[in-house]
Design a protein around this motif. Structure first.
Motif, PDB file in Angstrom:
ATOM      1  N   THR A   1      46.939 -17.939  61.439  1.00 18.83           N
ATOM      2  CA  THR A   1      46.937 -18.637  60.151  1.00 18.83           C
ATOM      3  C   THR A   1      45.536 -19.146  59.871  1.00 18.83           C
TER       4      THR A   1
ATOM      5  N   SER B   1      43.559 -21.325  57.194  1.00 17.30           N
ATOM      6  CA  SER B   1      43.803 -22.247  56.083  1.00 17.30           C
ATOM      7  C   SER B   1      42.944 -23.480  56.238  1.00 17.30           C
TER       8      SER B   1
ATOM      9  N   SER C   1      45.985 -21.381  64.552  1.00 15.90           N
ATOM     10  CA  SER C   1      45.518 -21.787  63.223  1.00 15.90           C
ATOM     11  C   SER C   1      44.037 -22.094  63.280  1.00 15.90           C
TER      12      SER C   1
ATOM     13  N   GLN D   1      51.152 -15.112  65.677  1.00 22.77           N
ATOM     14  CA  GLN D   1      50.806 -15.600  64.335  1.00 22.77           C
ATOM     15  C   GLN D   1      49.345 -16.040  64.285  1.00 22.77           C
TER      16      GLN D   1
ATOM     17  N   THR E   1      45.519 -14.133  57.254  1.00 18.25           N
ATOM     18  CA  THR E   1      46.754 -14.750  57.733  1.00 18.25           C
ATOM     19  C   THR E   1      47.860 -13.717  57.812  1.00 18.25           C
TER      20      THR E   1
END
Length: 115
Positions: free
Chosen positions: A112, A114, A11, A110, A90
């Protein structure tokens, strides 16, 4: 047996950077092409970038100027440096390796973006 393993997802805030790595194992041969796809929720899988053993890297228009793909053909490894990340980046990122018309996939990692 061929194994493709990605790492490096996570992330990050918009504008940040991440570096994905991918290693493809094969006992007797190298791959002609290695690259990355991504799939966001509810969307189709799309090609992000790929690099071949003989040509220049190729990028989707949406990532040109922000992402850089590089690799080591002898080691069957490929990297994706992702800068200036946006929320629309994402997705689950999948590495693939190709030889003789066959494509081998990793399990995905993954990413991400944000705030």
């Amino acid at each position: 047996q061929v194994r493709v393993v990605e790492s490096g997802g996570g992330s990050v805030q918009p504008g940040g950077s991440l570096r994905l790595s991918c290693a493809a194992s094969a006992n007797t041969f190298s791959f002609n092409v290695m690259g990355w796809y991504r799939q966001a929720p509810g969307k189709e899988r799309e090609l992000v970038a790929f690099i071949s053993s003989v040509g220049s890297p190729n990028y989707a228009d949406s990532v040109k100027g922000r992402f850089t793909i590089s690799g080591d053909n002898a080691k069957n490894t490929v990297y994706l440096q992702m800068n200036s990340l946006k929320p629309e980046d994402t997705a689950v990122y999948y590495c693939y390796a190709m030889r003789g018309g066959l494509r081998y996939w990793g399990q995905g990692t993954q990413v991400t973006v944000s705030s």
